[in-house]
Design a protein around this motif. Structure first.
Motif, PDB file in Angstrom:
ATOM      1  N   ARG A   1       0.831  -1.199   0.000  1.00  0.00           N
ATOM      2  CA  ARG A   1       0.000   0.000   0.000  1.00  0.00           C
ATOM      3  C   ARG A   1       0.872   1.258   0.000  1.00  0.00           C
ATOM      4  NH1 ARG A   1      -3.934  -1.427   4.863  1.00  0.00           N
ATOM      5  NH2 ARG A   1      -3.902   0.821   4.994  1.00  0.00           N
ATOM      6  N   PRO A   2       1.650   1.465  -1.053  1.00  0.00           N
ATOM      7  CA  PRO A   2       2.559   2.621  -1.045  1.00  0.00           C
ATOM      8  C   PRO A   2       1.822   3.959  -1.093  1.00  0.00           C
ATOM      9  CG  PRO A   2       2.584   1.569  -3.193  1.00  0.00           C
ATOM     10  CD  PRO A   2       1.766   0.692  -2.289  1.00  0.00           C
ATOM     11  N   TYR A   3       0.658   4.017  -1.712  1.00  0.00           N
ATOM     12  CA  TYR A   3      -0.046   5.293  -1.828  1.00  0.00           C
ATOM     13  C   TYR A   3      -0.572   5.759  -0.474  1.00  0.00           C
ATOM     14  CZ  TYR A   3       0.373   4.292  -6.736  1.00  0.00           C
ATOM     15  OH  TYR A   3       0.882   4.011  -7.966  1.00  0.00           O
ATOM     16  N   VAL A   4      -1.051   4.842   0.321  1.00  0.00           N
ATOM     17  CA  VAL A   4      -1.524   5.185   1.661  1.00  0.00           C
ATOM     18  C   VAL A   4      -0.349   5.670   2.509  1.00  0.00           C
ATOM     19  CG1 VAL A   4      -2.550   4.264   3.780  1.00  0.00           C
ATOM     20  CG2 VAL A   4      -3.463   3.590   1.551  1.00  0.00           C
ATOM     21  N   ARG A   5       0.756   4.967   2.392  1.00  0.00           N
ATOM     22  CA  ARG A   5       1.966   5.333   3.135  1.00  0.00           C
ATOM     23  C   ARG A   5       2.428   6.733   2.760  1.00  0.00           C
ATOM     24  NH1 ARG A   5       7.554   4.008   1.587  1.00  0.00           N
ATOM     25  NH2 ARG A   5       6.599   3.030  -0.204  1.00  0.00           N
ATOM     26  N   TRP A   6       2.468   7.039   1.481  1.00  0.00           N
ATOM     27  CA  TRP A   6       2.928   8.355   1.051  1.00  0.00           C
ATOM     28  C   TRP A   6       1.897   9.439   1.318  1.00  0.00           C
ATOM     29  CZ3 TRP A   6       7.564   9.963   0.631  1.00  0.00           C
ATOM     30  CH2 TRP A   6       8.564   9.034   0.411  1.00  0.00           C
ATOM     31  N   LEU A   7       0.623   9.109   1.295  1.00  0.00           N
ATOM     32  CA  LEU A   7      -0.413  10.078   1.641  1.00  0.00           C
ATOM     33  C   LEU A   7      -0.295  10.477   3.108  1.00  0.00           C
ATOM     34  CD1 LEU A   7      -2.954  11.669   0.811  1.00  0.00           C
ATOM     35  CD2 LEU A   7      -4.281   9.686   1.555  1.00  0.00           C
ATOM     36  N   LEU A   8      -0.179   9.487   3.985  1.00  0.00           N
ATOM     37  CA  LEU A   8      -0.035   9.774   5.410  1.00  0.00           C
ATOM     38  C   LEU A   8       1.293  10.481   5.696  1.00  0.00           C
ATOM     39  CD1 LEU A   8      -1.076   9.589   8.287  1.00  0.00           C
ATOM     40  CD2 LEU A   8      -0.100   7.284   8.413  1.00  0.00           C
ATOM     41  N   GLY A   9       2.372  10.015   5.080  1.00  0.00           N
ATOM     42  CA  GLY A   9       3.666  10.669   5.256  1.00  0.00           C
ATOM     43  C   GLY A   9       3.643  12.111   4.774  1.00  0.00           C
ATOM     44  N   GLY A  10       3.006  12.341   3.629  1.00  0.00           N
ATOM     45  CA  GLY A  10       2.898  13.701   3.107  1.00  0.00           C
ATOM     46  C   GLY A  10       2.051  14.592   3.990  1.00  0.00           C
ATOM     47  N   LEU A  11       0.988  14.040   4.544  1.00  0.00           N
ATOM     48  CA  LEU A  11       0.150  14.807   5.464  1.00  0.00           C
ATOM     49  C   LEU A  11       0.943  15.217   6.702  1.00  0.00           C
ATOM     50  CD1 LEU A  11      -2.668  15.867   6.321  1.00  0.00           C
ATOM     51  CD2 LEU A  11      -3.023  13.625   7.376  1.00  0.00           C
ATOM     52  N   LEU A  12       1.667  14.271   7.291  1.00  0.00           N
ATOM     53  CA  LEU A  12       2.486  14.592   8.464  1.00  0.00           C
ATOM     54  C   LEU A  12       3.589  15.589   8.126  1.00  0.00           C
ATOM     55  CD1 LEU A  12       2.756  11.047  10.079  1.00  0.00           C
ATOM     56  CD2 LEU A  12       1.445  13.004  10.928  1.00  0.00           C
ATOM     57  N   PHE A  13       4.206  15.419   6.957  1.00  0.00           N
ATOM     58  CA  PHE A  13       5.243  16.352   6.537  1.00  0.00           C
ATOM     59  C   PHE A  13       4.667  17.751   6.334  1.00  0.00           C
ATOM     60  CE2 PHE A  13       8.111  17.967   3.019  1.00  0.00           C
ATOM     61  CZ  PHE A  13       9.154  18.299   3.875  1.00  0.00           C
ATOM     62  N   GLY A  14       3.514  17.830   5.711  1.00  0.00           N
ATOM     63  CA  GLY A  14       2.858  19.123   5.522  1.00  0.00           C
ATOM     64  C   GLY A  14       2.508  19.782   6.848  1.00  0.00           C
ATOM     65  N   LEU A  15       2.047  18.998   7.813  1.00  0.00           N
ATOM     66  CA  LEU A  15       1.733  19.553   9.137  1.00  0.00           C
ATOM     67  C   LEU A  15       3.001  20.006   9.864  1.00  0.00           C
ATOM     68  CD1 LEU A  15      -1.081  17.110  10.276  1.00  0.00           C
ATOM     69  CD2 LEU A  15      -1.315  19.546   9.714  1.00  0.00           C
ATOM     70  N   ALA A  16       4.105  19.279   9.658  1.00  0.00           N
ATOM     71  CA  ALA A  16       5.372  19.709  10.255  1.00  0.00           C
ATOM     72  C   ALA A  16       5.786  21.065   9.686  1.00  0.00           C
ATOM     73  CB  ALA A  16       6.465  18.666  10.000  1.00  0.00           C
ATOM     74  N   ILE A  17       5.633  21.237   8.391  1.00  0.00           N
ATOM     75  CA  ILE A  17       5.946  22.526   7.763  1.00  0.00           C
ATOM     76  C   ILE A  17       4.960  23.585   8.230  1.00  0.00           C
ATOM     77  CG2 ILE A  17       6.043  23.765   5.559  1.00  0.00           C
ATOM     78  CD1 ILE A  17       7.008  21.121   4.298  1.00  0.00           C
TER      79      ILE A  17
END
Length: 180
Positions: free
Chosen positions: A145-161
């Motif tokens: 499930r790479p898309y779910v992984r990258w969606l969640l990772g991107g969301l967390l990264f965006g919130l960190a920014i």
């Protein structure tokens, strides 16, 4: 083992958060959290010189306790402990040795920068927890499930920014991880 990691970190970081001297900017961040909970918007209704996520996290957390200074500091301490737990999990899993994870957490929890900056009402503990979470989600080798992984990772990264703009500098590292 996780319970011990949490308790030992909490024994160091929570008292530090509760009893250390006040930092100059903490009132500014605490006021922003309170203002947001009263319906005001950063930049429009009050001066806010950081990215907007911190008041929206600290406000709802502090509201049930009447915007207590200790509640906001406790959240910072809890986030610092969460960073340590994530660090322990990553090191123990990556190296296959929980003892090395424990050493890493000990070095992290007793570090002067952790004690000084992650235990105050500022952006450091929240943004670091979000960035480390983004990294750990993105670097997992879960090909099903790479898309779910990258969606969640991107969301967390965006919130960190959205908590601390300087963390946008990590974008090239995430792009390199995405192409491997």
């Amino acid at each position: 083992m996780y319970v011990a990691v949490v308790l030992l970190q909490a024994a160091v970081l929570v008292p530090m958060a509760a009893y250390r001297l006040m930092d100059a900017d903490e009132g500014f961040y605490a006021y922003a959290a309170k203002a947001v909970m009263h319906g005001q918007l950063p930049y429009r209704d009050f001066l806010y010189t950081q990215m907007p996520a911190l008041p929206y996290v600290y406000g709802p957390f502090s509201a049930p306790w009447g915007f207590s200074w200790y509640a906001a500091r406790f959240l910072s301490g809890a986030l610092a402990v969460a960073v340590g737990v994530l660090l322990f999990r990553h090191i123990a899993r990556r190296l296959g040795e929980p003892a090395l994870g424990a050493v890493a957490v000990g070095l992290y929890a007793l570090n002067g920068l952790t004690l000084g900056w992650f235990t105050v009402v500022k952006t450091y503990s929240l943004s670091t927890a979000l960035l480390l979470g983004a990294y750990l989600v993105a670097e997992r080798d879960d090909s099903s499930r790479p898309y779910v992984r990258w969606l969640l990772g991107g969301l967390l990264f965006g919130l960190a920014i959205d908590t601390r703009l300087i963390f946008a500098a990590a974008a090239p590292a995430f792009l390199l991880m995405a192409h491997r």
